[in-house]
Design a protein around this motif. Structure first.
Motif, mmCIF file in Angstrom:
data_model
loop_
_atom_site.group_PDB
_atom_site.id
_atom_site.type_symbol
_atom_site.label_atom_id
_atom_site.label_comp_id
_atom_site.label_asym_id
_atom_site.label_seq_id
_atom_site.Cartn_x
_atom_site.Cartn_y
_atom_site.Cartn_z
ATOM 1 N N ILE A 1 0.846 -1.208 0.000
ATOM 2 C CA ILE A 1 0.000 0.000 0.000
ATOM 3 C C ILE A 1 0.873 1.246 0.000
ATOM 4 C CG2 ILE A 1 -1.606 1.353 1.407
ATOM 5 C CD1 ILE A 1 -2.943 -1.182 2.262
ATOM 6 N N VAL B 1 -0.675 7.738 4.145
ATOM 7 C CA VAL B 1 -0.659 6.298 4.385
ATOM 8 C C VAL B 1 0.073 5.982 5.687
ATOM 9 C CG1 VAL B 1 0.185 4.084 3.517
ATOM 10 C CG2 VAL B 1 -0.863 5.720 1.944
ATOM 11 N N LEU C 1 -8.584 5.110 4.492
ATOM 12 C CA LEU C 1 -7.696 3.971 4.736
ATOM 13 C C LEU C 1 -7.850 3.411 6.147
ATOM 14 C CD1 LEU C 1 -5.566 2.155 3.536
ATOM 15 C CD2 LEU C 1 -3.807 3.827 4.203
#
Length: 533
Positions: free
Chosen positions: A19, A46, A177
């Motif tokens: 990812i 992220v 996320l």
């Protein structure tokens, strides 16, 4: 939406590293991304999301992913230009220290509730992310300048777009996320805590269509009509609309789509405005959309909690009402049963006592029989009171309102209780009154009888009991006063079942009952009485 779960540590790290690499690579796919953000803008988000959401054993995955970029083989696989093995290491620790540190602060210091679903938590996350982005941009350009990648003059030129770009990435990625990672790494199979609901496929298509229309209006119409150059602000509207309509989940997806689609749309439409202005517009879009979405979700949760609380209260009230009705029904049944079951035995005892008194009237012990007869008669009177109370409580006694002479009521009470008072040496004083009242005569007499009977029984020889009526401005006050003295030398209040009867009758005839030491009063409102007439 059912999300596959990962329980294996190796697979978990591999999943998170992929990812992170995907986020890093996506910023380098097209050259126009560099015009609005640095290469680190998506990896920053992220990194923050991973540290916020995954089990603790996985929180170093972003750092490991960044450090692996120092290996030439990794750069070759990802098709990334690898100028130095030192840069990924330095930037890896820099990025993780800032955004990983921010994630740890939000997770364990402020203890926000995931997936950042409340307005207060959203404020903390957005505010601290802006601070982290400023620190990240300053440290990033400084590191490049120190290592000789470009001069300080260039560093100060790119610090603003770098900082705004990192802020956008760190703001738009975690809302999407974090719920995904919670669903992947948790053990109970839920997709996310709180009330997070992913938008349906149809909703996402509708969002894409609305955002596309907004960008056509914002970027293409000014090409046709130059005097409409300010229309590019219209790209703010879809995220705000979807945030107002469906709360934070819809706001998160619409903000992400708007932010990611706007740069290529501006690039291909030959956007002529200042690139930094577009960055700030996208940053404002992200902040406004997510804040409004969090506020709407907060309001919906509060409304849902209120409705659930109301339903629980309603359920408790119904349950309590049923219990009270059951208890009241049992009480009425018990009173009726006791009255009926005791009435016959008491009458039989009294008949036998009468028979004994007649048969042995010359016997010296006849006084004991007479005492027993009086006790039996008292028991019979009490049973009668219980039965009458139960009938009234069951609504089987009608209230007959009529004009009643107080003189007649007081005469009946005098005839009934003067012998009892005289036998005890108690003086019964009854003040005469010519007043007429609208009430039920038999019920009024019964209520006053209980008060006078209690007063005489509790009085001792030489004391007095007084019955009187006073006319007040808005009511008639009938009082029964006595001279009963308690153990401490002060006046006492009457007690017993008779007072319950008085209260019951007062509620039926519209009177107010009040008891004080050495005084009990019945107040009949004259206005209410006239209305009843």
């Amino acid at each position: 939406m059912r999300i596959p779960q990962i329980n294996n540590t190796f697979l978990g790290y591999l999943f998170l590293i992929l990812i992170w690499w995907g986020a890093y690579k996506s910023a380098d796919i097209f050259g126009f991304f560099k015009t609005v953000a640095s290469l680190w803008f998506l990896p920053a988000g992220v990194t923050l999301a991973i540290v916020l959401a995954v089990p603790l054993r996985f929180i170093f995955a972003p750092l490991i992913a960044n450090l692996l970029l120092a290996i030439p083989f990794t750069c070759t696989v990802l098709d990334i230009e690898c100028t130095s093995s030192v840069d990924p290491i330095l930037h890896g620790f820099r990025l993780y220290a800032i955004y990983g540190g921010l994630g740890l602060l939000l997770r364990f210091g402020i203890k926000i509730m995931l997936p950042i679903g409340t307005l207060n938590d959203s404020h903390w996350k957005l505010g601290l992310t802006l601070v982290a982005a400023a620190i990240g941009a300053l440290s990033g350009v400084s590191l490049h300048a120190v290592t000789g990648n470009f001069p300080w003059s260039v560093a100060w030129e790119i610090i603003r777009p770098w900082g705004v770009g990192d802020a956008i990435g760190a703001i738009i990625v975690p809302p999407l996320l974090v719920p995904l990672l919670i669903g992947v790494f948790q053990e109970d199979g839920r997709s996310a805590p709180l009330d997070w609901q992913w938008p349906s496929f149809g909703s996402l298509l509708f969002q894409c269509a609305a955002i596309t229309v907004a960008m056509v209006i914002g970027f293409l119409l000014p090409k046709i009509y130059p005097d409409m150059s300010g229309l590019w602000y219209v790209i703010l509207l879809p995220p705000i609309f979807f945030a107002l309509q469906a709360g934070l989940p819809a706001a998160a997806t619409s903000v992400f789509l708007t932010t990611m689609l706007a740069p290529p749309a501006a690039y291909y439409s030959s956007y002529g405005g200042e690139k930094l202005s577009l960055q700030f517009l996208l940053l404002i879009c992200s902040l406004a959309g997510l804040t409004i979405g969090a506020a709407i979700s907060d309001r919906r949760r509060a409304f849902t909690a209120l409705k659930q609380h109301e339903q629980e209260l309603e359920k408790q009230v119904k349950q309590r009402t049923a219990e009270l009705e059951e208890a009241h029904g049992f009480q009425k049944h018990l009173l009726r049963s006791l009255g009926h079951d005791l009435k016959q035995p008491v009458q039989s005892i009294n008949l036998m006592l009468d028979s004994l008194a007649t048969e042995f009237k010359e016997d010296p012990k006849i006084q004991s029989v007479e005492k027993a007869k009086r006790v039996g008669q008292s028991a019979a009177d009490f049973v009668g009171k219980v039965l009458d109370f139960a009938k009234r409580d069951a609504g089987r006694v009608d209230v007959t309102l009529e004009q009643v002479s107080i003189v007649e009521v007081f005469d009946v009470l005098a005839a009934t209780f003067e012998p009892m008072a005289t036998a005890k040496g108690v003086k019964l004083e009854i003040e005469p009154s010519t007043r007429w009242v609208l009430t039920d005569q038999s019920l009024l007499i019964e209520a006053l009888s209980n008060l006078i009977d209690n007063a005489i029984r509790l009085s001792i020889s030489g004391q007095s009991v007084k019955l009187a009526l006073e006319e007040r401005a808005d009511h008639l006050l009938i009082s029964v006063t006595d001279e009963i003295v308690g153990i401490d030398g002060n006046g006492v209040q009457q007690t017993g079942f008779g007072l319950d009867i008085v209260r019951q009758i007062c509620s039926m005839i519209g009177a107010d009952f009040e008891q004080k030491p050495n005084m009990a009063t019945l107040a009949l409102p004259t206005k209410v009485t006239e209305k009843l007439a």
